[in-house]
Write a protein that holds these residues in place. Sequence first.
Motif, mmCIF file in Angstrom:
data_model
loop_
_atom_site.group_PDB
_atom_site.id
_atom_site.type_symbol
_atom_site.label_atom_id
_atom_site.label_comp_id
_atom_site.label_asym_id
_atom_site.label_seq_id
_atom_site.Cartn_x
_atom_site.Cartn_y
_atom_site.Cartn_z
ATOM 1 N N GLY A 57 0.935 -0.879 -0.052
ATOM 2 C CA GLY A 57 -0.096 0.162 0.078
ATOM 3 C C GLY A 57 0.950 1.078 0.109
ATOM 4 N N ASN A 58 1.689 1.285 -0.034
ATOM 5 C CA ASN A 58 3.023 2.387 -0.205
ATOM 6 C C ASN A 58 3.393 3.477 1.056
ATOM 7 O OD1 ASN A 58 4.737 1.613 -2.831
ATOM 8 N ND2 ASN A 58 2.336 1.499 -3.862
ATOM 9 N N VAL A 59 3.277 4.632 0.928
ATOM 10 C CA VAL A 59 3.119 5.332 1.899
ATOM 11 C C VAL A 59 1.875 5.412 2.982
ATOM 12 C CG1 VAL A 59 3.465 7.687 2.426
ATOM 13 C CG2 VAL A 59 5.180 6.602 0.110
ATOM 14 N N ARG A 60 0.933 5.688 1.923
ATOM 15 C CA ARG A 60 -0.423 5.547 2.618
ATOM 16 C C ARG A 60 -0.634 4.235 3.097
ATOM 17 N NH1 ARG A 60 -5.146 5.760 -1.016
ATOM 18 N NH2 ARG A 60 -3.327 7.590 -1.703
ATOM 19 N N GLU A 61 -0.110 2.993 3.353
ATOM 20 C CA GLU A 61 -0.200 1.750 4.266
ATOM 21 C C GLU A 61 1.056 2.661 5.598
ATOM 22 O OE1 GLU A 61 1.158 -2.660 4.447
ATOM 23 O OE2 GLU A 61 1.237 -1.495 2.545
ATOM 24 N N MET A 62 1.996 2.805 5.335
ATOM 25 C CA MET A 62 2.878 2.996 6.359
ATOM 26 C C MET A 62 2.227 4.444 7.257
ATOM 27 S SD MET A 62 7.218 4.714 6.454
ATOM 28 C CE MET A 62 7.416 3.438 6.508
ATOM 29 N N GLU A 63 0.827 5.458 6.649
ATOM 30 C CA GLU A 63 0.696 6.120 7.664
ATOM 31 C C GLU A 63 -0.488 5.790 8.365
ATOM 32 O OE1 GLU A 63 -1.801 10.184 7.176
ATOM 33 O OE2 GLU A 63 -1.230 9.206 5.464
ATOM 34 N N ASN A 64 -0.778 4.684 8.109
ATOM 35 C CA ASN A 64 -1.549 4.196 8.502
ATOM 36 C C ASN A 64 -1.238 3.437 9.590
ATOM 37 O OD1 ASN A 64 -4.232 5.242 6.630
ATOM 38 N ND2 ASN A 64 -4.022 3.614 5.869
ATOM 39 N N VAL A 65 0.380 2.500 9.497
ATOM 40 C CA VAL A 65 0.630 1.463 10.510
ATOM 41 C C VAL A 65 1.050 2.794 11.837
ATOM 42 C CG1 VAL A 65 2.875 0.406 10.780
ATOM 43 C CG2 VAL A 65 1.566 -0.168 8.839
ATOM 44 N N ILE A 66 1.973 3.666 11.866
ATOM 45 C CA ILE A 66 1.952 4.720 12.184
ATOM 46 C C ILE A 66 1.587 5.600 13.625
ATOM 47 C CG2 ILE A 66 3.602 6.735 12.853
ATOM 48 C CD1 ILE A 66 5.624 4.563 11.990
ATOM 49 N N SER A 67 -0.104 5.221 13.022
ATOM 50 C CA SER A 67 -1.089 6.631 12.736
ATOM 51 C C SER A 67 -1.512 5.383 13.749
ATOM 52 C CB SER A 67 -2.124 5.945 12.049
ATOM 53 O OG SER A 67 -3.349 6.887 12.971
ATOM 54 N N SER A 68 -1.852 3.949 13.478
ATOM 55 C CA SER A 68 -2.541 2.789 14.936
ATOM 56 C C SER A 68 -1.173 3.002 15.957
ATOM 57 C CB SER A 68 -2.905 1.654 14.029
ATOM 58 O OG SER A 68 -1.771 1.139 13.353
ATOM 59 N N ALA A 69 0.015 2.590 15.897
ATOM 60 C CA ALA A 69 1.266 2.876 16.699
ATOM 61 C C ALA A 69 1.094 3.652 17.382
ATOM 62 C CB ALA A 69 2.747 2.666 16.170
ATOM 63 N N CYS A 70 0.718 4.217 17.280
ATOM 64 C CA CYS A 70 0.661 5.751 17.769
ATOM 65 C C CYS A 70 -0.196 6.097 19.269
ATOM 66 C CB CYS A 70 0.771 6.931 17.670
ATOM 67 S SG CYS A 70 2.556 7.876 17.298
ATOM 68 N N ILE A 71 -1.847 4.927 18.520
ATOM 69 C CA ILE A 71 -2.485 5.808 19.235
ATOM 70 C C ILE A 71 -1.932 3.769 20.328
ATOM 71 C CG2 ILE A 71 -4.648 4.186 19.363
ATOM 72 C CD1 ILE A 71 -5.096 5.815 16.782
ATOM 73 N N THR A 72 -1.591 2.324 20.343
ATOM 74 C CA THR A 72 -1.609 1.572 21.169
ATOM 75 C C THR A 72 -0.183 1.698 21.899
ATOM 76 O OG1 THR A 72 -0.323 0.769 18.798
ATOM 77 C CG2 THR A 72 -2.747 0.356 19.306
ATOM 78 N N ALA A 73 0.656 2.890 21.571
ATOM 79 C CA ALA A 73 1.718 2.557 22.278
ATOM 80 C C ALA A 73 1.728 3.218 23.793
ATOM 81 C CB ALA A 73 3.324 3.331 21.151
ATOM 82 N N THR A 74 2.239 2.978 24.594
ATOM 83 C CA THR A 74 2.126 2.961 26.150
ATOM 84 C C THR A 74 3.012 3.531 26.623
ATOM 85 O OG1 THR A 74 2.700 0.749 26.965
ATOM 86 C CG2 THR A 74 0.520 0.850 26.373
ATOM 87 N N GLY A 75 4.462 3.480 26.138
ATOM 88 C CA GLY A 75 6.245 3.649 26.640
ATOM 89 C C GLY A 75 6.209 5.071 24.994
ATOM 90 N N ASP A 76 7.738 5.392 25.192
ATOM 91 C CA ASP A 76 8.238 6.097 24.314
ATOM 92 C C ASP A 76 8.597 6.301 23.156
ATOM 93 O OD1 ASP A 76 7.374 8.367 27.172
ATOM 94 O OD2 ASP A 76 9.762 7.932 26.896
ATOM 95 N N PHE A 77 8.587 4.599 23.025
ATOM 96 C CA PHE A 77 9.266 4.007 21.218
ATOM 97 C C PHE A 77 7.635 2.947 21.300
ATOM 98 C CE2 PHE A 77 12.878 5.907 23.419
ATOM 99 C CZ PHE A 77 13.189 6.498 22.605
ATOM 100 N N ILE A 78 7.580 2.877 19.867
ATOM 101 C CA ILE A 78 6.577 2.511 18.853
ATOM 102 C C ILE A 78 7.718 0.511 19.853
ATOM 103 C CG2 ILE A 78 5.538 1.245 17.279
ATOM 104 C CD1 ILE A 78 5.148 4.662 16.390
ATOM 105 N N ASP A 79 7.016 -0.509 19.929
ATOM 106 C CA ASP A 79 7.905 -1.349 19.822
ATOM 107 C C ASP A 79 6.399 -2.974 18.859
ATOM 108 O OD1 ASP A 79 9.769 -3.797 20.403
ATOM 109 O OD2 ASP A 79 9.508 -3.276 22.752
ATOM 110 N N LEU A 80 7.546 -4.049 18.981
ATOM 111 C CA LEU A 80 7.103 -4.371 18.554
ATOM 112 C C LEU A 80 5.251 -5.169 18.674
ATOM 113 C CD1 LEU A 80 8.950 -7.596 17.215
ATOM 114 C CD2 LEU A 80 8.369 -5.992 16.051
ATOM 115 N N ALA A 81 4.760 -5.374 19.890
ATOM 116 C CA ALA A 81 3.522 -5.102 19.463
ATOM 117 C C ALA A 81 2.459 -4.060 19.056
ATOM 118 C CB ALA A 81 3.215 -5.684 21.864
ATOM 119 N N ASP A 82 3.280 -3.396 19.615
ATOM 120 C CA ASP A 82 2.223 -1.876 18.789
ATOM 121 C C ASP A 82 1.735 -2.122 17.340
ATOM 122 O OD1 ASP A 82 2.538 -0.731 21.752
ATOM 123 O OD2 ASP A 82 4.466 0.104 20.838
ATOM 124 N N LEU A 83 2.604 -2.860 16.281
ATOM 125 C CA LEU A 83 2.796 -3.140 15.501
ATOM 126 C C LEU A 83 1.005 -3.730 14.793
ATOM 127 C CD1 LEU A 83 6.214 -3.158 14.034
ATOM 128 C CD2 LEU A 83 4.798 -0.891 13.841
#
Length: 290
Positions: A206-232
């Motif tokens: 899905g190219n850059v649009r897919e990456m944006e969706n991945v980072i958007s959802s990971a920001c929501i689920t991340a509980t620490g200062d860094f996005i980890d595997l569990a947040d992807l």
Amino acid sequence: MLEVFDLARKVARHYTNVLLVGPTGTGKELVARAIHQISPVSQQKLAVCNCSAMADSLLEGQLFGHMRGAFTGATDTRPGLFEYANGGTVFLDEVGETSLPMQAKLLRVIQNREIQRVGSPEVNVRLIAATNRDLRAEVLAGHFREDLFYRLSSIQIRIPTLTERLEDIPLLVQFFLTKYNTAYGKNVFGLTRRAQTVLQRHAWPGNVREMENVISSACITATGDFIDLADLPEQLRHREARSLEGDDWKPLSLDEVRKVHIQRVLGMCQGNRLRAAQFWESGAPVCTAT
């Protein structure tokens, strides 16, 4: 992408039609907006129309407007996007999805600078069109008008896929982190090393649009200062797990590591040794899907 930006800057100065080609999600609309914003008519309007989202009757009204009483419910005369953006730019996304009758009407606008509506004024717009199809093949198959193709493609810019520019991934990650930290009130600083590895190895259909969706959802689920595997997203985590399980791990000598690395660089560059050498010399990130 630097070549894309350079060509966009050159064509923006001239009021000519532009055809943007590339797979879905590569950022064709962003390039179209950039061309308009740095053009001499940047103070004029930019009208955007997704040609694949509407039936012909609705698309015609959207682009050309309608007269009062033209159909049931037409209680007033309404201008279309060509009149709305007169003196500016009209961006037609997924122009390859239009029917042959609609293509004939678009050709009339380009050739005669007028729209098919009684009493409508002459229009003068720059037309930027985008497609994820091979329009030359569509012309040969009889699905797209040859004359319209040559009118639209006075200048053609190809937007590369994300897998062709893996070195852009860190920059895109930081851009989207900044965007979604602000949107969600978060304070995520970046990604862990293993999360970065997963992003570099992913095929990104899905190219850059897919990456944006991945980072958007990971920001929501991340509980620490860094996005980890569990947040992807789950599909990225499972793919990485299968990759690790399939590796027959053993200690490697430095020569063997070098050999594996070269093979992966060549694989990422589809066997192009010149491009692989440029990656090697520049020290750019070269992790690839395996």
